[in-house]
Write an enzyme that holds these catalytic residues in place. Structure first.
Site, PDB file in Angstrom:
ATOM      1  N   GLU A  28      26.560  -3.202  95.203  1.00  0.00           N
ATOM      2  CA  GLU A  28      25.931  -1.943  94.815  1.00  0.00           C
ATOM      3  C   GLU A  28      26.417  -1.610  93.397  1.00  0.00           C
ATOM      4  OE1 GLU A  28      27.025   0.908  97.786  1.00  0.00           O
ATOM      5  OE2 GLU A  28      25.778  -0.018  99.352  1.00  0.00           O
ATOM      6  N   GLN A  46      17.840   7.789  82.426  1.00  0.00           N
ATOM      7  CA  GLN A  46      17.283   6.622  81.726  1.00  0.00           C
ATOM      8  C   GLN A  46      18.154   5.413  81.963  1.00  0.00           C
ATOM      9  OE1 GLN A  46      16.103   7.343  77.585  1.00  0.00           O
ATOM     10  NE2 GLN A  46      16.945   5.348  76.982  1.00  0.00           N
ATOM     11  N   ASP A  47      17.511   4.248  82.201  1.00  0.00           N
ATOM     12  CA  ASP A  47      18.215   2.963  82.327  1.00  0.00           C
ATOM     13  C   ASP A  47      17.877   2.112  81.111  1.00  0.00           C
ATOM     14  OD1 ASP A  47      18.412   1.963  85.867  1.00  0.00           O
ATOM     15  OD2 ASP A  47      19.422   3.524  84.697  1.00  0.00           O
ATOM     16  N   ASN A  48      18.909   1.487  80.547  1.00  0.00           N
ATOM     17  CA  ASN A  48      18.675   0.590  79.400  1.00  0.00           C
ATOM     18  C   ASN A  48      19.141  -0.822  79.742  1.00  0.00           C
ATOM     19  OD1 ASN A  48      17.871   2.844  77.951  1.00  0.00           O
ATOM     20  ND2 ASN A  48      19.869   3.154  76.998  1.00  0.00           N
ATOM     21  N   ARG A  58      27.298  -3.983  68.122  1.00  0.00           N
ATOM     22  CA  ARG A  58      26.386  -2.836  68.086  1.00  0.00           C
ATOM     23  C   ARG A  58      27.228  -1.552  68.149  1.00  0.00           C
ATOM     24  NH1 ARG A  58      20.656  -3.983  70.408  1.00  0.00           N
ATOM     25  NH2 ARG A  58      20.621  -6.238  70.794  1.00  0.00           N
ATOM     26  N   HIS A  61      27.724   4.316  68.213  1.00  0.00           N
ATOM     27  CA  HIS A  61      26.653   5.316  68.241  1.00  0.00           C
ATOM     28  C   HIS A  61      26.974   6.435  69.222  1.00  0.00           C
ATOM     29  CE1 HIS A  61      23.979   1.559  67.408  1.00  0.00           C
ATOM     30  NE2 HIS A  61      24.604   1.952  66.325  1.00  0.00           N
ATOM     31  N   LYS A  70      27.241   7.306  79.806  1.00  0.00           N
ATOM     32  CA  LYS A  70      26.692   5.959  80.036  1.00  0.00           C
ATOM     33  C   LYS A  70      27.512   5.229  81.086  1.00  0.00           C
ATOM     34  CE  LYS A  70      25.352   5.926  75.218  1.00  0.00           C
ATOM     35  NZ  LYS A  70      25.849   5.647  73.861  1.00  0.00           N
ATOM     36  N   HIS A 117      30.076   4.984  71.109  1.00  0.00           N
ATOM     37  CA  HIS A 117      30.175   3.721  71.860  1.00  0.00           C
ATOM     38  C   HIS A 117      29.727   2.554  71.004  1.00  0.00           C
ATOM     39  CE1 HIS A 117      28.335   0.762  74.835  1.00  0.00           C
ATOM     40  NE2 HIS A 117      29.648   0.657  74.949  1.00  0.00           N
ATOM     41  N   TYR A 130      22.639  -0.269  81.355  1.00  0.00           N
ATOM     42  CA  TYR A 130      23.424   0.965  81.377  1.00  0.00           C
ATOM     43  C   TYR A 130      22.556   2.170  81.664  1.00  0.00           C
ATOM     44  CZ  TYR A 130      22.575   1.127  76.222  1.00  0.00           C
ATOM     45  OH  TYR A 130      22.026   1.116  74.944  1.00  0.00           O
ATOM     46  N   GLU A 141      20.795  10.754  66.769  1.00  0.00           N
ATOM     47  CA  GLU A 141      21.803   9.697  66.904  1.00  0.00           C
ATOM     48  C   GLU A 141      22.645   9.572  65.640  1.00  0.00           C
ATOM     49  OE1 GLU A 141      20.935   5.318  66.957  1.00  0.00           O
ATOM     50  OE2 GLU A 141      21.510   5.558  69.057  1.00  0.00           O
ATOM     51  N   LYS A 166      21.197  -0.556  60.229  1.00  0.00           N
ATOM     52  CA  LYS A 166      21.729   0.803  60.502  1.00  0.00           C
ATOM     53  C   LYS A 166      23.250   0.755  60.646  1.00  0.00           C
ATOM     54  CE  LYS A 166      21.199   2.318  64.726  1.00  0.00           C
ATOM     55  NZ  LYS A 166      20.596   2.858  65.981  1.00  0.00           N
ATOM     56  N   ASP A 167      23.752  -0.231  61.376  1.00  0.00           N
ATOM     57  CA  ASP A 167      25.200  -0.298  61.631  1.00  0.00           C
ATOM     58  C   ASP A 167      25.976  -0.782  60.408  1.00  0.00           C
ATOM     59  OD1 ASP A 167      24.901  -1.270  65.162  1.00  0.00           O
ATOM     60  OD2 ASP A 167      24.585   0.633  64.108  1.00  0.00           O
TER      61      ASP A 167
HETATM   62  C1  LIG Z   1      19.132   3.172  72.211  1.00  0.00           C
HETATM   63  C2  LIG Z   1      17.641   3.103  72.285  1.00  0.00           C
HETATM   64  C3  LIG Z   1      16.900   2.380  71.370  1.00  0.00           C
HETATM   65  N1  LIG Z   1      15.538   2.342  71.475  1.00  0.00           N
HETATM   66  C4  LIG Z   1      14.782   1.545  70.490  1.00  0.00           C
HETATM   67  C5  LIG Z   1      14.987   1.992  69.048  1.00  0.00           C
HETATM   68  C6  LIG Z   1      14.909   0.712  68.260  1.00  0.00           C
HETATM   69  O1  LIG Z   1      13.567   0.449  67.893  1.00  0.00           O
HETATM   70  C7  LIG Z   1      15.365  -0.374  69.227  1.00  0.00           C
HETATM   71  C8  LIG Z   1      16.787  -0.812  68.980  1.00  0.00           C
HETATM   72  O2  LIG Z   1      17.583   0.359  68.870  1.00  0.00           O
HETATM   73  P1  LIG Z   1      19.081   0.259  68.345  1.00  0.00           P
HETATM   74  O3  LIG Z   1      19.138  -0.753  67.220  1.00  0.00           O
HETATM   75  O4  LIG Z   1      19.558   1.656  68.083  1.00  0.00           O
HETATM   76  O5  LIG Z   1      19.820  -0.348  69.603  1.00  0.00           O
HETATM   77  P2  LIG Z   1      21.400  -0.483  69.785  1.00  0.00           P
HETATM   78  O6  LIG Z   1      22.034  -0.839  68.471  1.00  0.00           O
HETATM   79  O7  LIG Z   1      21.604  -1.363  70.938  1.00  0.00           O
HETATM   80  O8  LIG Z   1      21.849   0.990  70.154  1.00  0.00           O
HETATM   81  C9  LIG Z   1      22.620   1.248  71.317  1.00  0.00           C
HETATM   82  O9  LIG Z   1      23.896   0.720  71.074  1.00  0.00           O
HETATM   83  C10 LIG Z   1      25.028   1.484  71.395  1.00  0.00           C
HETATM   84  C11 LIG Z   1      26.161   0.550  71.665  1.00  0.00           C
HETATM   85  C12 LIG Z   1      24.825   2.485  72.461  1.00  0.00           C
HETATM   86  O10 LIG Z   1      25.713   2.786  73.256  1.00  0.00           O
HETATM   87  C13 LIG Z   1      23.553   3.213  72.495  1.00  0.00           C
HETATM   88  O11 LIG Z   1      23.013   3.201  73.807  1.00  0.00           O
HETATM   89  C14 LIG Z   1      22.538   2.724  71.559  1.00  0.00           C
HETATM   90  O12 LIG Z   1      22.737   3.410  70.342  1.00  0.00           O
HETATM   91  O13 LIG Z   1      15.275   0.208  70.542  1.00  0.00           O
HETATM   92  C15 LIG Z   1      14.859   2.998  72.484  1.00  0.00           C
HETATM   93  O14 LIG Z   1      13.619   2.946  72.568  1.00  0.00           O
HETATM   94  N2  LIG Z   1      15.570   3.729  73.389  1.00  0.00           N
HETATM   95  C16 LIG Z   1      16.943   3.805  73.341  1.00  0.00           C
HETATM   96  O15 LIG Z   1      17.550   4.484  74.210  1.00  0.00           O
END
Ligand SMILES: Cc1cn([C@H]2C[C@H](O)[C@@H](COP(=O)(O)OP(=O)(O)O[C@H]3O[C@H](C)C(=O)[C@H](O)[C@H]3O)O2)c(=O)[nH]c1=O
Length: 178
Positions: A28, A46-48, A58, A61, A70, A117, A130, A141, A166-167
């Site tokens: 579980e 929301q689930d990612n 990454r 954020h 999360k 995170h 997550y 963000e 971005k990062d």
């Molecule tokens: C986070 C997120 C992103 N997106 C879209 C936006 C962008 O077009 C694409 C990639 O987004 P991003 O580059 O911000 O993804 P990560 O760098 O993995 O960001 C995450 O990485 C760190 C470690 C985290 O903890 C956060 O959950 C989140 O910020 O997915 C969505 O549609 N929904 C979402 O909830």
């Protein structure tokens, strides 16, 4: 289920009970009542799913006005996961903590709302789900520089990290913590 609190208040590393038999395994990954007893709230909206290759980093954020809690569950590979406490009234404000999370035992991390995170992929590939307690608000963000000189996060780097644009240009901890 084993649960340990990291040095940042409220951050929990959880190892779910795994049921193995001759067919494979079952576990579980979240159960409302049990996780609530350990301090993990039940309201997820929301689930990612995140998949990254080795040396991808990454983060860091967080959402400022709409903070997200999360619950991360490693499904493949291994990451070094980092949180930074941005909760103004927390005894660990401004501190970071890191821990390895491995899919070997489907390790989980509960990150309360108000923490930044980030993670570094240590295996060839890492895949994790997550659950989030708040929706994604891109305009809310914030991105903290992964190598911020104030935080001095000790990433277990074996090569230059692979970062998003971005990062590459996150803001400093001090600028965001005001
Ligand atoms: C986070 C997120 C992103 N997106 C879209 C936006 C962008 O077009 C694409 C990639 O987004 P991003 O580059 O911000 O993804 P990560 O760098 O993995 O960001 C995450 O990485 C760190 C470690 C985290 O903890 C956060 O959950 C989140 O910020 O997915 C969505 O549609 N929904 C979402 O909830």
């Amino acid at each position: 289920m084993q649960v340990e609190e990291l040095p940042i208040k409220g951050v929990l590393k959880l190892t779910p009970k795994i049921y193995k038999d001759n067919r494979g395994l079952f576990l579980e990954t979240w159960q409302k009542k049990r996780y609530e007893e350990f301090g993990v709230p039940t309201e997820f909206v929301q689930d990612n799913l995140s998949i990254s290759s080795k040396n991808v980093l990454r983060g860091l954020h967080f959402q400022k006005e709409h903070p997200q809690g999360k619950l991360i569950t490693l499904l493949k590979g291994k990451i070094f996961d980092v949180v930074v406490d941005f909760r103004k009234y927390s005894p660990t404000f401004g501190q970071w903590a890191g821990t390895y999370l491995s899919a070997e035992n489907f390790e989980q991390l509960w990150i309360p709302p108000g923490l930044a995170h980030g993670f570094l992929v240590c295996s060839d590939e890492a895949l994790f789900n997550y659950k989030c307690t708040e929706y994604y608000y891109p305009q809310d963000e914030k991105t903290i520089l992964w190598n911020d000189p104030t935080l001095e996060i000790e990433w277990p780097l074996s090569a230059s990290p692979i970062l998003s644009a971005k990062d590459e240009c996150g803001t400093s901890f001090e600028a965001e913590a005001k």
